[in-house]
Design a protein around this motif. Structure first.
Motif, PDB file in Angstrom:
ATOM      1  N   VAL A  14      -1.949  -8.068   3.746  1.00  0.00           N
ATOM      2  CA  VAL A  14      -2.320  -6.950   2.884  1.00  0.00           C
ATOM      3  C   VAL A  14      -3.503  -6.259   3.541  1.00  0.00           C
ATOM      4  O   VAL A  14      -4.539  -6.884   3.774  1.00  0.00           O
ATOM      5  CB  VAL A  14      -2.698  -7.414   1.464  1.00  0.00           C
ATOM      6  CG1 VAL A  14      -3.140  -6.226   0.617  1.00  0.00           C
ATOM      7  CG2 VAL A  14      -1.529  -8.131   0.800  1.00  0.00           C
ATOM      8  N   ILE A  92       1.622  -5.035   3.874  1.00  0.00           N
ATOM      9  CA  ILE A  92       1.546  -3.998   2.846  1.00  0.00           C
ATOM     10  C   ILE A  92       0.174  -3.339   2.937  1.00  0.00           C
ATOM     11  O   ILE A  92      -0.851  -4.016   2.835  1.00  0.00           O
ATOM     12  CB  ILE A  92       1.749  -4.582   1.439  1.00  0.00           C
ATOM     13  CG1 ILE A  92       3.097  -5.298   1.350  1.00  0.00           C
ATOM     14  CG2 ILE A  92       1.656  -3.478   0.381  1.00  0.00           C
ATOM     15  CD1 ILE A  92       3.318  -6.032   0.038  1.00  0.00           C
ATOM     16  N   ALA A 119       4.955  -1.755   4.984  1.00  0.00           N
ATOM     17  CA  ALA A 119       5.130  -1.111   3.684  1.00  0.00           C
ATOM     18  C   ALA A 119       3.827  -0.456   3.251  1.00  0.00           C
ATOM     19  O   ALA A 119       2.744  -0.996   3.481  1.00  0.00           O
ATOM     20  CB  ALA A 119       5.573  -2.131   2.633  1.00  0.00           C
ATOM     21  N   THR A 120       3.935   0.704   2.633  1.00  0.00           N
ATOM     22  CA  THR A 120       2.770   1.383   2.084  1.00  0.00           C
ATOM     23  C   THR A 120       2.819   1.349   0.574  1.00  0.00           C
ATOM     24  O   THR A 120       3.887   1.479  -0.038  1.00  0.00           O
ATOM     25  CB  THR A 120       2.678   2.846   2.559  1.00  0.00           C
ATOM     26  OG1 THR A 120       1.554   3.483   1.921  1.00  0.00           O
ATOM     27  CG2 THR A 120       3.948   3.628   2.251  1.00  0.00           C
ATOM     28  N   ASN A 121       1.649   1.186  -0.041  1.00  0.00           N
ATOM     29  CA  ASN A 121       1.541   1.184  -1.489  1.00  0.00           C
ATOM     30  C   ASN A 121       1.191   2.573  -2.025  1.00  0.00           C
ATOM     31  O   ASN A 121       0.821   2.712  -3.180  1.00  0.00           O
ATOM     32  CB  ASN A 121       0.480   0.171  -1.933  1.00  0.00           C
ATOM     33  CG  ASN A 121       0.395   0.045  -3.446  1.00  0.00           C
ATOM     34  OD1 ASN A 121       1.383  -0.230  -4.114  1.00  0.00           O
ATOM     35  ND2 ASN A 121      -0.794   0.277  -3.996  1.00  0.00           N
ATOM     36  N   LEU A 143       6.391   0.453  -0.965  1.00  0.00           N
ATOM     37  CA  LEU A 143       6.398  -0.519  -2.065  1.00  0.00           C
ATOM     38  C   LEU A 143       5.241  -0.141  -2.979  1.00  0.00           C
ATOM     39  O   LEU A 143       4.103  -0.550  -2.762  1.00  0.00           O
ATOM     40  CB  LEU A 143       6.239  -1.956  -1.552  1.00  0.00           C
ATOM     41  CG  LEU A 143       7.415  -2.565  -0.810  1.00  0.00           C
ATOM     42  CD1 LEU A 143       7.079  -3.977  -0.321  1.00  0.00           C
ATOM     43  CD2 LEU A 143       8.665  -2.593  -1.696  1.00  0.00           C
TER      44      LEU A 143
END
Length: 285
Positions: A14, A92, A119-121, A143
């Motif tokens: 993360v 992420i 993945a990008t938040n 995501l």
């Protein structure tokens, strides 16, 4: 038909340990994964660890954690070195809503984990615009988790033009394995949730600005009349007025003047009334 839970990655990264990043880390730790959180400096890394450990402790007290908080926290690593992501299967990103910053993070991460899923938040920025700067856009996906992440049931799986189809199905399976529900949205301004949520919140702000009703009464109309769990103005306070302003400005540029932020929102942000995190927004906290 609901998604069948997939096997979660054993080790995930993360990037960014603020409220959202800490919540994402908590969620994967609670599911049994090992998590590496990357922050920009030692103080931020320490704060990120404290944020996650505190969240795990509160979950354990509520009986919302399988095992003990100490067992989950033992699977957490916080660091300032991107190279510590070298063995992860999924990264992420959860840094602030700045496209250039997010792209710089992913370009750095790509050099360390050339085969991992990225993945990008992001809640509103274009997936394709970020993917254009990557060497392997087919393994890039959105995501979008919701705050507070451990308690929220929804994750938007945002699909870019080049996102590989098998990755979409894999991501939906991961979401199911976390005990959450995935919706699939193509890359578009604000996706589904931010676009709708911001539209309602901006109209609520205009009503306050015009003296139609108080913030409390407008929120009550939505919670009792439409069964929203939290009203749009209290939600804005929880999200942050500055965050809502940035998203509204982005949507106004992309979709037109119907998303133009009300002057009341601009004035509150300028005055430092950012919501819960500052102690005052549309409510006093």
């Amino acid at each position: 038909m609901p998604d069948s839970p997939a096997v979660l990655p054993t080790l995930i990264g993360v990037y960014g340990g603020g409220r959202m990043g800490a919540g994402i880390a908590h969620t994967f730790l609670a599911a049994g994964c090992r998590v590496v959180v990357v922050e920009g400096d030692d103080q931020s890394a320490l704060a990120a660890r404290e944020r996650v450990v505190s969240s795990l402790g509160k979950a354990a007290e509520r009986g919302a954690l399988s095992g003990t908080a100490d067992e989950a926290a033992a699977r957490l690593t916080t660091t300032t070195d991107t190279n510590d992501l070298a063995q992860v299967e999924l990264v992420i990103e959860a840094v602030p809503e700045d496209a250039a910053l997010k792209l710089a993070v992913f370009q750095r991460v790509e050099q360390v984990v050339p085969d991992a899923v990225l993945a990008t938040n992001t809640s509103s920025l274009s997936i394709d615009a970020i993917a254009a700067g990557l060497t392997a856009p087919e393994r890039f996906i959105g995501l979008h988790f919701f705050n507070p992440v451990p308690a929220s049931d929804l994750v938007e799986v945002v699909v870019g033009e080049h996102t590989a189809y098998p990755l979409v199905e894999q991501a939906r399976g991961w979401v199911a394995a976390l005990g959450k529900t995935a919706i699939t949205v193509k890359d578009s301004p604000g996706f589904a949730s931010s676009r709708l949520g911001v539209a309602i919140a901006l109209e609520a702000m205009r009503m306050v600005q015009e003296g139609v009703a108080s913030a409390e009464d407008i929120d009550t109309a939505m919670t009792l009349g439409y069964r929203h769990p939290v009203g749009p103005l209290k939600t804005t306070d929880i999200v942050g007025l500055d965050v809502r302003l940035a998203i509204a400005e982005h949507l106004a540029r992309e979709l037109g003047p119907r998303f133009e932020p009300p002057q009341l929102l601009r004035d509150k942000v300028a005055a430092g009334e950012l919501g819960r995190k500052s102690g005052r927004g549309f409510y006093d906290w």
